[in-house]
Write a protein that holds these residues in place. Structure first.
Motif, PDB file in Angstrom:
ATOM      1  N   ARG A  93       0.844  -1.209   0.000  1.00  0.00           N
ATOM      2  CA  ARG A  93       0.000   0.000   0.000  1.00  0.00           C
ATOM      3  C   ARG A  93       0.873   1.250   0.000  1.00  0.00           C
ATOM      4  O   ARG A  93       0.576   2.223  -0.703  1.00  0.00           O
ATOM      5  N   SER A  95       3.869   1.507  -1.222  1.00  0.00           N
ATOM      6  CA  SER A  95       4.459   1.614  -2.559  1.00  0.00           C
ATOM      7  C   SER A  95       3.475   2.195  -3.557  1.00  0.00           C
ATOM      8  O   SER A  95       3.826   3.026  -4.393  1.00  0.00           O
ATOM      9  N   SER A  96       2.204   1.764  -3.461  1.00  0.00           N
ATOM     10  CA  SER A  96       1.189   2.275  -4.390  1.00  0.00           C
ATOM     11  C   SER A  96       0.907   3.759  -4.136  1.00  0.00           C
ATOM     12  O   SER A  96       0.472   4.478  -5.039  1.00  0.00           O
TER      13      SER A  96
END
Length: 99
Positions: A93, A95-96
């Motif tokens: 999450r 990273s996104s």
């Protein structure tokens, strides 16, 4: 400068209008009806403190308890706080989100 003083004064006035919790409601009826504690001379209290000493058995028991607590702390420090699956989901999450 004047605006700053007016802002601070207004903030102080507004802070004075705050609602405070009803502290009297936190005291039970039994506590309200209780007698005041009796006053004793400080020397009496200090004399009792000097009399209170640990026996060798008490000291040994405290040392054993302290060691058990240290061992328990070491076990707890070794445990992961977040399981691996949750850690992967958080990392994905982040990273996104570009973190």
């Amino acid at each position: 400068m004047r605006i700053l003083l007016l802002t601070l004064a207004a903030g102080a006035v507004l802070a004075g209008c705050a609602q405070f919790p009803e502290l009297d409601a936190a005291v039970s009826a039994r506590a309200k009806a209780a007698d005041y504690p009796s006053l004793v001379p400080a020397d009496d209290i200090l004399a009792k403190r000097r009399e209170a000493r640990l026996s060798p058995e008490d000291g040994a028991a405290l040392l054993e308890r302290a060691e058990r607590l240290r061992q328990r702390g070491a076990i707890l420090r070794a445990l992961p706080v977040i399981d691996e699956e949750t850690r992967r989901r958080i990392s994905a999450r982040l990273s996104s989100l570009g973190g």
